[in-house]
Scaffold this motif. Structure first.
Motif, PDB file in Angstrom:
ATOM      1  N   TRP A  81     -11.327  -3.586  -0.223  1.00 25.77           N
ATOM      2  CA  TRP A  81     -11.160  -2.145  -0.384  1.00 25.77           C
ATOM      3  C   TRP A  81     -11.269  -1.792  -1.858  1.00 25.77           C
ATOM      4  O   TRP A  81     -11.170  -2.649  -2.737  1.00 25.77           O
ATOM      5  CB  TRP A  81      -9.807  -1.694   0.172  1.00 25.77           C
ATOM      6  N   MET A  82     -11.499  -0.522  -2.124  1.00 22.37           N
ATOM      7  CA  MET A  82     -11.538  -0.043  -3.506  1.00 22.37           C
ATOM      8  C   MET A  82     -10.116   0.099  -4.035  1.00 22.37           C
ATOM      9  O   MET A  82      -9.215   0.512  -3.288  1.00 22.37           O
ATOM     10  CB  MET A  82     -12.251   1.312  -3.572  1.00 22.37           C
ATOM     11  N   PRO A  83      -9.897  -0.219  -5.303  1.00 23.01           N
ATOM     12  CA  PRO A  83      -8.565  -0.027  -5.878  1.00 23.01           C
ATOM     13  C   PRO A  83      -8.101   1.415  -5.674  1.00 23.01           C
ATOM     14  O   PRO A  83      -8.839   2.360  -5.937  1.00 23.01           O
ATOM     15  CB  PRO A  83      -8.771  -0.338  -7.369  1.00 23.01           C
ATOM     16  N   GLY A  84      -6.886   1.569  -5.170  1.00 27.63           N
ATOM     17  CA  GLY A  84      -6.342   2.893  -4.888  1.00 27.63           C
ATOM     18  C   GLY A  84      -6.234   3.183  -3.406  1.00 27.63           C
ATOM     19  O   GLY A  84      -5.490   4.079  -2.994  1.00 27.63           O
ATOM     20  N   GLN A  85      -6.955   2.429  -2.562  1.00 25.84           N
ATOM     21  CA  GLN A  85      -6.916   2.695  -1.126  1.00 25.84           C
ATOM     22  C   GLN A  85      -5.678   2.121  -0.438  1.00 25.84           C
ATOM     23  O   GLN A  85      -5.218   2.675   0.566  1.00 25.84           O
ATOM     24  CB  GLN A  85      -8.169   2.125  -0.449  1.00 25.84           C
ATOM     25  N   HIS A  86      -5.143   1.016  -0.954  1.00 26.44           N
ATOM     26  CA  HIS A  86      -4.050   0.334  -0.270  1.00 26.44           C
ATOM     27  C   HIS A  86      -2.713   0.959  -0.663  1.00 26.44           C
ATOM     28  O   HIS A  86      -1.920   0.379  -1.422  1.00 26.44           O
ATOM     29  CB  HIS A  86      -4.078  -1.161  -0.613  1.00 26.44           C
ATOM     30  N   VAL A  87      -2.421   2.120  -0.109  1.00 24.58           N
ATOM     31  CA  VAL A  87      -1.214   2.853  -0.497  1.00 24.58           C
ATOM     32  C   VAL A  87       0.052   2.123  -0.054  1.00 24.58           C
ATOM     33  O   VAL A  87       1.073   2.168  -0.736  1.00 24.58           O
ATOM     34  CB  VAL A  87      -1.246   4.289   0.054  1.00 24.58           C
ATOM     35  N   GLU A  88      -0.003   1.448   1.083  1.00 27.65           N
ATOM     36  CA  GLU A  88       1.177   0.715   1.552  1.00 27.65           C
ATOM     37  C   GLU A  88       1.470  -0.475   0.656  1.00 27.65           C
ATOM     38  O   GLU A  88       2.584  -0.986   0.623  1.00 27.65           O
ATOM     39  CB  GLU A  88       0.962   0.258   3.000  1.00 27.65           C
ATOM     40  N   GLY A  89       0.451  -0.933  -0.092  1.00 26.57           N
ATOM     41  CA  GLY A  89       0.639  -2.028  -1.032  1.00 26.57           C
ATOM     42  C   GLY A  89       0.997  -1.555  -2.426  1.00 26.57           C
ATOM     43  O   GLY A  89       1.002  -2.349  -3.370  1.00 26.57           O
ATOM     44  N   GLY A  90       1.271  -0.256  -2.564  1.00 26.45           N
ATOM     45  CA  GLY A  90       1.700   0.294  -3.852  1.00 26.45           C
ATOM     46  C   GLY A  90       0.603   0.926  -4.685  1.00 26.45           C
ATOM     47  O   GLY A  90       0.870   1.388  -5.797  1.00 26.45           O
ATOM     48  N   GLU A  91      -0.622   0.971  -4.175  1.00 26.04           N
ATOM     49  CA  GLU A  91      -1.716   1.584  -4.930  1.00 26.04           C
ATOM     50  C   GLU A  91      -1.706   3.108  -4.765  1.00 26.04           C
ATOM     51  O   GLU A  91      -1.224   3.631  -3.755  1.00 26.04           O
ATOM     52  CB  GLU A  91      -3.059   1.010  -4.481  1.00 26.04           C
ATOM     53  N   THR A  92      -2.269   3.781  -5.762  1.00 29.17           N
ATOM     54  CA  THR A  92      -2.328   5.246  -5.730  1.00 29.17           C
ATOM     55  C   THR A  92      -3.765   5.695  -5.935  1.00 29.17           C
ATOM     56  O   THR A  92      -4.379   5.362  -6.957  1.00 29.17           O
ATOM     57  CB  THR A  92      -1.462   5.873  -6.840  1.00 29.17           C
ATOM     58  N   PRO A  93      -4.341   6.433  -4.981  1.00 34.52           N
ATOM     59  CA  PRO A  93      -5.722   6.899  -5.155  1.00 34.52           C
ATOM     60  C   PRO A  93      -5.821   7.924  -6.271  1.00 34.52           C
ATOM     61  O   PRO A  93      -4.881   8.688  -6.519  1.00 34.52           O
ATOM     62  CB  PRO A  93      -6.062   7.515  -3.790  1.00 34.52           C
ATOM     63  N   THR A  94      -6.955   7.933  -6.950  1.00 33.35           N
ATOM     64  CA  THR A  94      -7.197   8.903  -8.026  1.00 33.35           C
ATOM     65  C   THR A  94      -8.063  10.054  -7.536  1.00 33.35           C
ATOM     66  O   THR A  94      -8.537  10.849  -8.330  1.00 33.35           O
ATOM     67  CB  THR A  94      -7.879   8.210  -9.218  1.00 33.35           C
ATOM     68  N   TRP A  95      -8.288  10.132  -6.230  1.00 38.64           N
ATOM     69  CA  TRP A  95      -9.128  11.153  -5.627  1.00 38.64           C
ATOM     70  C   TRP A  95      -8.334  11.852  -4.528  1.00 38.64           C
ATOM     71  O   TRP A  95      -7.267  11.390  -4.118  1.00 38.64           O
ATOM     72  CB  TRP A  95     -10.391  10.506  -5.045  1.00 38.64           C
ATOM     73  N   SER A  96      -8.859  12.953  -4.039  1.00 37.54           N
ATOM     74  CA  SER A  96      -8.168  13.695  -2.987  1.00 37.54           C
ATOM     75  C   SER A  96      -8.653  13.265  -1.614  1.00 37.54           C
ATOM     76  O   SER A  96      -9.836  12.969  -1.424  1.00 37.54           O
ATOM     77  CB  SER A  96      -8.402  15.209  -3.158  1.00 37.54           C
ATOM     78  N   GLY A  97      -7.732  13.240  -0.659  1.00 38.86           N
ATOM     79  CA  GLY A  97      -8.075  12.963   0.728  1.00 38.86           C
ATOM     80  C   GLY A  97      -8.819  11.649   0.905  1.00 38.86           C
ATOM     81  O   GLY A  97      -8.473  10.624   0.328  1.00 38.86           O
TER      82      GLY A  97
END
Length: 407
Positions: free
Chosen positions: A184-200
């Motif tokens: 996956w792209m960095p930011g997609q794994h929110v359950e793993g603590g990542e935060t997306p830099t894009w909306s939706g």
């Protein structure tokens, strides 16, 4: 040749056969059969299998329908005796505009959905496809994907991630696919603590194609990524390039061009929305989805090279209200430097990228629109071992075409 008010709609291409198949998302050809995945339709048709032994008289020999009327199976792949189709939730009434209206999307998703995944069929006898596995994934399910006789490379939503990611499955026993790895792209794994830099879900995997030890991943408004899968259990990013938002339409597919010397890749964007007549008027001057070429000799420093556009003057359907015009997809395997691509309202475009700085068209075919429709909506294209071309329409249509570059 087809004509509209005296205008020729084909060059160096002729139609050999045609079927009025319901609207389709993908066509795959293996041997003497074409496999067609259908977009949502009133009769809940999922997949058609067409005998193409005689290209002038194609005939449907088997169909697969859906019991789940909230889902569709508009993508299909075949390797050996195995056919895989996607299982994905139908869109809300506002379609992809939900990406820009997260509140509306959230309300729609509260209904819940637990049927996303993919189905595997035994097609050793194409006239009698047999379901052997229904593997569920997560979220809204599976979109487009790649496969070979050993692995499936699935683009799907999964719990804990934002948007589609790549999940690789081992098909050694197609009745029991086993997950090998995820990318996956960095930011997609929110359950793993990542935060997306894009909306939706603007950044998400559309699908990834395997070429040797690489996966070429088209990632919507995030451009494209090249993923090293020399160790299939540990995929890792090898390069990325994002040419958005300068180009407004999202990346649909990317692949390397075969050949020696400087390494080249081609990408094609998707004209993302069907617009009303008033919306089309408002967007005049905005670039349509197109095909682009890149220098990928150094995956750490990818460089853009050229683009191929179809002018609005090249199709009488370029400004038909409620229909899309720009690019959508190309045949995902190529020999030499010829790309077979489809534009929604511009039909088939055959493009030579021998000079990646200046791709040139060598043939085209624009089918007539289905009855009652303002424009054709050419959606996918494939080739067979004879070099014949297979094209499907989002509304109605299945064409078998032949290219003659000598004319």
């Amino acid at each position: 040749m087809n004509t509209v008010e005296g205008q020729t709609l084909a060059r160096n291409v002729r139609r050999l056969g045609h079927l009025d198949l319901p609207g389709a998302g993908q066509v795959t050809v293996r041997g003497s059969h074409a496999y067609v995945g259908h977009i949502p339709n009133p009769i809940h048709l999922g997949t058609s299998i067409v005998d193409i032994g005689d290209p002038r008289q194609p005939r449907v020999v088997a169909t697969v329908t859906l019991d789940d009327h909230d889902s569709h199976s508009h993508k299909v792949r075949v390797a050996g005796d195995v056919m895989i189709v996607n299982h994905e939730r139908n869109m809300s009434k506002i379609g992809r505009r939900a990406e820009q209206l997260p509140a509306a999307l959230e309300a729609f998703e509260q209904r819940g959905y637990d049927n996303g995944g993919f189905k595997i069929y035994d097609v050793s006898e194409p006239t009698q496809p047999k379901l052997i596995c229904y593997h569920k994934t997560g979220g809204i399910g599976v979109h487009r994907f790649d496969m070979d006789e050993r692995h499936a490379y699935i683009s799907t939503e999964m719990k804990g991630y934002v948007g589609n990611i790549l999940v690789i499955y081992d098909l050694r026993d197609p009745r029991r696919p086993q997950e090998v790895s995820r990318w996956w792209m960095p930011g997609q794994h929110v359950e793993g603590g990542e935060t997306p830099t894009w909306s939706g879900r603007r950044h998400r995997l559309h699908h990834a194609l395997r070429f040797g030890d690489e996966m070429w991943a088209s990632c919507w408004h995030a451009g494209f990524w090249v993923v090293d899968v020399s160790d299939l259990a540990r995929p890792k990013a090898a390069g990325t390039y994002n040419y958005h938002p300068l180009f407004p339409e999202p990346t649909h597919t990317v692949m390397p061009v075969p050949g020696r010397g400087r390494r080249i890749a081609v990408a094609i964007d998707e004209e993302d929305q069907a617009l009303s007549a008033s919306e089309e008027e408002a967007r005049r001057g905005r670039a349509h989805a197109c095909l682009l070429t890149f220098d990928v000799s150094d995956l750490g420093a990818i460089k853009p090279l050229g683009q191929f556009q179809v002018s609005e003057l090249d199709s009488p359907f370029s400004r038909a209200g409620g229909a899309r015009f720009g690019a959508h997809q190309f045949c995902e395997r190529m020999a030499g430097t010829i790309v077979h691509a489809v534009w929604f309202g511009g039909g088939l475009r055959i493009i030579d990228v021998a000079d990646p700085l200046s791709p040139r068209e060598v043939g085209h075919f624009i089918p007539p629109p289905a009855a009652g429709r303002p424009a054709p909506q050419s959606n996918d294209v494939a080739l067979d071992e004879r070099g014949l071309i297979y094209m499907v329409d989002r509304h109605v249509g299945f064409d078998i075409l032949e290219y003659d570059g000598t004319r």
